[in-house]
Scaffold this motif. Structure first.
Motif, PDB file in Angstrom:
ATOM      1  N   ALA A 164      87.614 150.311  89.919  1.00 41.36           N
ATOM      2  CA  ALA A 164      86.837 150.671  88.721  1.00 41.36           C
ATOM      3  C   ALA A 164      85.472 149.981  88.715  1.00 41.36           C
ATOM      4  N   VAL A 165      85.428 148.728  89.180  1.00 40.57           N
ATOM      5  CA  VAL A 165      84.166 147.983  89.219  1.00 40.57           C
ATOM      6  C   VAL A 165      83.278 148.523  90.335  1.00 40.57           C
ATOM      7  N   GLU A 166      83.891 148.866  91.463  1.00 37.45           N
ATOM      8  CA  GLU A 166      83.124 149.451  92.576  1.00 37.45           C
ATOM      9  C   GLU A 166      82.497 150.776  92.150  1.00 37.45           C
ATOM     10  N   GLU A 167      83.203 151.518  91.328  1.00 36.19           N
ATOM     11  CA  GLU A 167      82.680 152.794  90.832  1.00 36.19           C
ATOM     12  C   GLU A 167      81.447 152.558  89.964  1.00 36.19           C
ATOM     13  N   ILE A 168      81.499 151.509  89.123  1.00 34.96           N
ATOM     14  CA  ILE A 168      80.335 151.154  88.302  1.00 34.96           C
ATOM     15  C   ILE A 168      79.163 150.764  89.196  1.00 34.96           C
ATOM     16  N   GLN A 169      79.447 149.939  90.195  1.00 29.12           N
ATOM     17  CA  GLN A 169      78.392 149.487  91.106  1.00 29.12           C
ATOM     18  C   GLN A 169      77.679 150.675  91.752  1.00 29.12           C
ATOM     19  N   LYS A 170      78.456 151.639  92.215  1.00 29.62           N
ATOM     20  CA  LYS A 170      77.860 152.790  92.908  1.00 29.62           C
ATOM     21  C   LYS A 170      77.138 153.709  91.929  1.00 29.62           C
ATOM     22  N   ALA A 171      77.750 153.949  90.767  1.00 30.33           N
ATOM     23  CA  ALA A 171      77.153 154.870  89.793  1.00 30.33           C
ATOM     24  C   ALA A 171      75.817 154.338  89.262  1.00 30.33           C
ATOM     25  N   ARG A 172      75.719 153.012  89.127  1.00 35.17           N
ATOM     26  CA  ARG A 172      74.486 152.420  88.588  1.00 35.17           C
ATOM     27  C   ARG A 172      73.534 151.958  89.690  1.00 35.17           C
ATOM     28  N   ASN A 173      73.888 152.241  90.928  1.00 36.40           N
ATOM     29  CA  ASN A 173      73.036 151.878  92.078  1.00 36.40           C
ATOM     30  C   ASN A 173      72.723 150.382  92.088  1.00 36.40           C
ATOM     31  N   ILE A 174      73.774 149.573  91.907  1.00 39.67           N
ATOM     32  CA  ILE A 174      73.626 148.113  91.906  1.00 39.67           C
ATOM     33  C   ILE A 174      73.738 147.614  93.344  1.00 39.67           C
ATOM     34  N   THR A 175      72.711 146.918  93.823  1.00 43.34           N
ATOM     35  CA  THR A 175      72.782 146.395  95.188  1.00 43.34           C
ATOM     36  C   THR A 175      73.696 145.171  95.237  1.00 43.34           C
ATOM     37  N   ARG A 176      74.522 145.096  96.264  1.00 43.40           N
ATOM     38  CA  ARG A 176      75.422 143.947  96.482  1.00 43.40           C
ATOM     39  C   ARG A 176      75.512 143.721  97.982  1.00 43.40           C
ATOM     40  N   GLU A 177      74.449 143.115  98.514  1.00 45.17           N
ATOM     41  CA  GLU A 177      74.342 142.929  99.957  1.00 45.17           C
ATOM     42  C   GLU A 177      74.623 141.479 100.327  1.00 45.17           C
ATOM     43  N   ARG A 178      75.274 141.305 101.447  1.00 41.71           N
ATOM     44  CA  ARG A 178      75.546 139.963 101.936  1.00 41.71           C
ATOM     45  C   ARG A 178      74.227 139.212 102.149  1.00 41.71           C
ATOM     46  N   PHE A 179      74.200 137.955 101.704  1.00 45.93           N
ATOM     47  CA  PHE A 179      72.995 137.151 101.875  1.00 45.93           C
ATOM     48  C   PHE A 179      73.326 135.901 102.684  1.00 45.93           C
ATOM     49  N   LEU A 180      72.578 135.672 103.748  1.00 42.80           N
ATOM     50  CA  LEU A 180      72.771 134.497 104.597  1.00 42.80           C
ATOM     51  C   LEU A 180      71.417 133.823 104.795  1.00 42.80           C
ATOM     52  N   VAL A 181      71.279 132.611 104.273  1.00 42.36           N
ATOM     53  CA  VAL A 181      69.982 131.937 104.277  1.00 42.36           C
ATOM     54  C   VAL A 181      69.497 131.653 105.695  1.00 42.36           C
ATOM     55  N   LEU A 182      70.429 131.512 106.647  1.00 40.28           N
ATOM     56  CA  LEU A 182      70.034 131.225 108.032  1.00 40.28           C
ATOM     57  C   LEU A 182      69.307 132.398 108.681  1.00 40.28           C
ATOM     58  N   ASN A 183      69.364 133.580 108.057  1.00 36.87           N
ATOM     59  CA  ASN A 183      68.642 134.738 108.597  1.00 36.87           C
ATOM     60  C   ASN A 183      67.153 134.699 108.256  1.00 36.87           C
ATOM     61  N   TYR A 184      66.735 133.697 107.488  1.00 33.99           N
ATOM     62  CA  TYR A 184      65.348 133.623 107.045  1.00 33.99           C
ATOM     63  C   TYR A 184      64.700 132.311 107.486  1.00 33.99           C
ATOM     64  N   MET A 185      65.033 131.878 108.700  1.00 33.29           N
ATOM     65  CA  MET A 185      64.529 130.594 109.213  1.00 33.29           C
ATOM     66  C   MET A 185      63.006 130.531 109.193  1.00 33.29           C
ATOM     67  N   ASP A 186      62.348 131.658 109.423  1.00 31.43           N
ATOM     68  CA  ASP A 186      60.885 131.670 109.479  1.00 31.43           C
ATOM     69  C   ASP A 186      60.253 131.369 108.116  1.00 31.43           C
ATOM     70  N   LYS A 187      61.040 131.458 107.057  1.00 30.30           N
ATOM     71  CA  LYS A 187      60.516 131.214 105.716  1.00 30.30           C
ATOM     72  C   LYS A 187      60.947 129.858 105.157  1.00 30.30           C
ATOM     73  N   HIS A 188      61.718 129.099 105.922  1.00 32.19           N
ATOM     74  CA  HIS A 188      62.264 127.838 105.415  1.00 32.19           C
ATOM     75  C   HIS A 188      61.176 126.817 105.101  1.00 32.19           C
ATOM     76  N   GLU A 189      60.236 126.631 106.021  1.00 30.46           N
ATOM     77  CA  GLU A 189      59.244 125.565 105.858  1.00 30.46           C
ATOM     78  C   GLU A 189      58.401 125.774 104.600  1.00 30.46           C
ATOM     79  N   ALA A 190      57.860 126.971 104.430  1.00 28.26           N
ATOM     80  CA  ALA A 190      57.031 127.249 103.252  1.00 28.26           C
ATOM     81  C   ALA A 190      57.862 127.164 101.974  1.00 28.26           C
TER      82      ALA A 190
END
Length: 335
Positions: A272-298
């Protein structure tokens, strides 16, 4: 050289609750001499983080996390002071850090695994480099920047679960600094709620152990929820998603309510919650901070600037003594 270290003594099992006896303190020996490229350092601070629960399993369920091995030293984010160096980038007295710092009183590490720290960036408060000015702060900041889609002047409402924790308490403040007009936290005690509102600048906070979370969210977020910084998953997240607006965004930081269960990551939502997520176009993407190493220093420079200006308030728990690290971990897993 004799040192003290903490090793994994036993595994709690994928669906088990960790206990202090899963860890063991023991004496070990380090070589008296280091070789070219190595650095010997004395440990100053070690970070204890919720993701470590996954490393207690034989299979972490993640392709970027290696399991701790039985009777082998545990490791994680750490800071130390160099006592001897045979690496060109480091000298005696330098403050250094690594994501893979062994849980022992002194270490010998490959200099390529180390980063030099500038204590002046945090006014000498070195532990901040493992928290608000380290991977914790980066996770909160980059999660909001990369997955939150916060826009100045857009009158957005952000909800943060696990709001009194390391990431959550920073995320709410950063959401405000980035432009959210209303920030509501969810945590587990009245005292934490009070701190979030009186010290951390949250507009309101919900004690999920008291009353109906969904009803309180409806009352405190009259315009719905545009950004959800999710640290916990489970029933609390289901309640938040029910209140989320069309084209809103979930920042999937953690799912600590699910870490003692054998479920995939990210855990699937109820139908039921997944249906709400899809119907309202709510983004729920995996986030991994190590994928943004180039932005760490700034990003770290920005976090340090906010801390120095008093715009980012930092709360941390510091426990002295390597022998207490197992108990500190349990606090994370059972809170």
């Amino acid at each position: 050289m004799i040192i003290q270290r903490v090793v994994l003594n036993s595994r709690p099992g994928k669906n088990g609750v960790p206990v202090a006896e899963n860890f063991r303190m023991e004496a070990a020996s380090l070589p008296d001499k280091i070789t070219d490229g190595q650095v010997q350092a004395r440990t100053l601070y070690l970070s204890v983080d919720p993701y470590m629960r996954c490393r207690m399993n034989e299979d972490t369920g993640s392709d970027y996390l290696l399991p701790w091995q039985l009777s082998e030293v545990a490791d994680g984010g750490g800071i130390g002071v160099v006592e001897e160096s045979k690496h060109a980038n480091f000298a005696k007295g330098d403050i250094v850090t690594s994501f893979n710092w062994p849980w022992q009183t002194k270490v010998i590490l490959d200099g390529r695994l180390l980063q030099k720290l500038d204590p002046q960036l945090v006014d000498g408060h070195l532990s901040y480099f493992l928290g608000a000015a380290g991977i914790t702060g980066l996770t909160s900041f980059l999660g909001i920047k990369e997955k939150g889609h916060v826009t100045q002047g857009a009158n957005q409402t952000m909800v943060v679960s696990g709001a009194a924790g390391a990431c959550g308490s920073l995320a709410g403040q950063i959401g405000r600094l980035e432009g959210c007009s209303r920030v509501v936290g969810i945590c587990g005690t009245d005292e934490k709620c009070s701190i979030l509102v009186s010290e951390m600048g949250f507009d309101a906070a919900i004690n999920y152990k008291k009353g109906n979370v969904a009803e309180q969210l409806h009352e405190l977020c009259p315009a719905g929820v545009d950004v959800y910084f999710d640290n916990v998953g489970g029933d609390i997240s289901d309640a938040v998603i029910n209140q989320m607006n069309q084209n809103s965004h979930i920042i999937l930081c953690g799912q600590i309510s699910q870490y003692n269960k054998d479920v995939p990551y990210p855990p699937p939502l109820p139908p039921a919650v997944e249906e709400i997520q899809k119907a309202r176009n709510i983004t729920r993407e995996r986030f991994l901070v190590l994928n943004y190493m180039d932005k760490h220093e700034a990003s770290i420079l920005q976090l340090c600037q906010w801390i120095k200006e008093g715009k980012l308030k930092v709360k941390e728990t510091v426990v002295k003594g390597l022998e207490n690290i197992g108990g500190k971990m349990l606090h994370h897993f059972l809170a």
